[in-house]
Design a protein around this motif. Sequence first.
Motif, short mmCIF file in Angstrom:
data_model
loop_
_atom_site.label_atom_id
_atom_site.label_comp_id
_atom_site.label_asym_id
_atom_site.label_seq_id
_atom_site.Cartn_x
_atom_site.Cartn_y
_atom_site.Cartn_z
N ASP A 78 0.82 -1.16 0.06
CA ASP A 78 -0.12 0.17 -0.07
C ASP A 78 1.00 1.21 0.01
OD1 ASP A 78 -2.08 -1.52 0.03
OD2 ASP A 78 -2.83 -1.28 2.21
N TYR A 133 -4.34 7.56 4.96
CA TYR A 133 -4.44 6.05 5.10
C TYR A 133 -4.53 5.45 6.46
CZ TYR A 133 -2.29 1.33 4.30
OH TYR A 133 -2.30 0.01 4.24
N SER A 186 -8.08 8.04 8.53
CA SER A 186 -9.27 7.81 8.31
C SER A 186 -10.05 6.43 8.53
CB SER A 186 -9.41 8.04 6.63
OG SER A 186 -10.83 7.91 5.98
N PRO A 187 -11.36 6.28 8.93
CA PRO A 187 -12.08 5.15 9.12
C PRO A 187 -12.15 4.27 7.74
CG PRO A 187 -13.13 6.90 9.98
CD PRO A 187 -12.04 7.68 9.19
N THR A 188 -11.89 5.01 6.38
CA THR A 188 -12.05 4.31 5.29
C THR A 188 -10.66 4.05 4.73
OG1 THR A 188 -12.53 6.19 4.43
CG2 THR A 188 -14.38 5.11 4.95
N GLY A 189 -9.56 4.45 5.51
CA GLY A 189 -8.33 4.40 5.21
C GLY A 189 -7.67 2.85 4.86
N GLY A 190 -6.60 2.51 4.26
CA GLY A 190 -5.96 1.37 4.07
C GLY A 190 -5.56 0.85 5.53
N GLN A 222 -8.86 -0.83 6.67
CA GLN A 222 -9.44 -1.66 5.48
C GLN A 222 -8.84 -2.83 5.28
OE1 GLN A 222 -12.55 -1.17 4.71
NE2 GLN A 222 -12.60 0.66 6.40
N ASN A 223 -7.22 -2.77 5.29
CA ASN A 223 -6.43 -3.93 4.78
C ASN A 223 -5.49 -4.38 5.49
OD1 ASN A 223 -7.56 -2.89 2.17
ND2 ASN A 223 -5.88 -1.60 1.61
#
Length: 326
Positions: free
Chosen positions: A156, A177, A180-184, A187-188
């Motif tokens: 990433d 990244y 953020s709650p939607t960052g990698g 998420q990853n």
Amino acid sequence: MDRLAISSGLMTATLSKNISELRQQIGTTSTEATTGRYQDLTLHMSGRIGKAMLGQKALTDLYTERDVLNLRASRLNLLQISLTNLQDSATGIAADMLNAIGTDHDIGIKTTARDAKTALDTIFSALNVRYGERFLFSGDATASQPFPDSSVLMNDVEQMASTATDTADFQTQLGAYFDSPTGGWLQNVYKGSTIASDPESVSADHSAIKSLISDLAVLAASGPDGTLSELTGYKDLVQTISLKLTSSETGITDLRADLGVFEERISTNLKNLATEETLLTEAFNQMTARDQYEAATELQSLQSMLEASYLITARLSKLSLTNYLG
């Protein structure tokens, strides 16, 4: 002769009953001589049994509380060991990178980047530690292993470097990244919970841990042959991240100090329980203890009586047989 046989039979039956009672007494006295405590507390204490039972319950509760404290202490110790591994893995990397980048020493930069990647691997492994079936750095999601292989994070970071227009853009992407709650990151990479309800637990999403990982990931991608080195402002970025890594290491020290407060409280509580146990045990023993020397003496007497009873029974049996044959 019939009366003699009946009388002999009654005596034999009486002796058999006495033998049974003696054997029971021997068993009880033998246990008391070994344990130093009356076996039948209700019989021994009569009306005071309630007080004794309360004392025993207090001791049982104390043992339970001590087991819980020892469990908490073991978990905290594992957390401290893991955090120590984090610090040890990162030690020296910031200074080495600052020296290499300051002298434009490509081999030194490459070597330090490789060291940062090795440290990252060690840290991910350390943060996957568990106590029994409980992962200690997963926050409330204790059944979930917090991290996969570190290559997911590195891929990433490399991707962000390849799409960034310059180092400022890269840093903006990096911040989103990790934050953020939607960052990698969420998420990853990190598979645990961001919430740690237990104040004595630590989520690997903790800002100090996340900062250390972020800094090492950037330095690991800072090799002279990597995509990051092609961005404008590359040298300044590496210097900034190296200095930031030093601060991140301090953050881990602060986190360890916070956990140390809990460890000190547990240690104090265990010492207090040890004192309380001594007092409760002494009070309980005064109510329930059996003199072991006295019990051993009584045991010898009972055994002698049992042997005599066996001997009399044997003689009565022979007498009965003689009467029958006569």
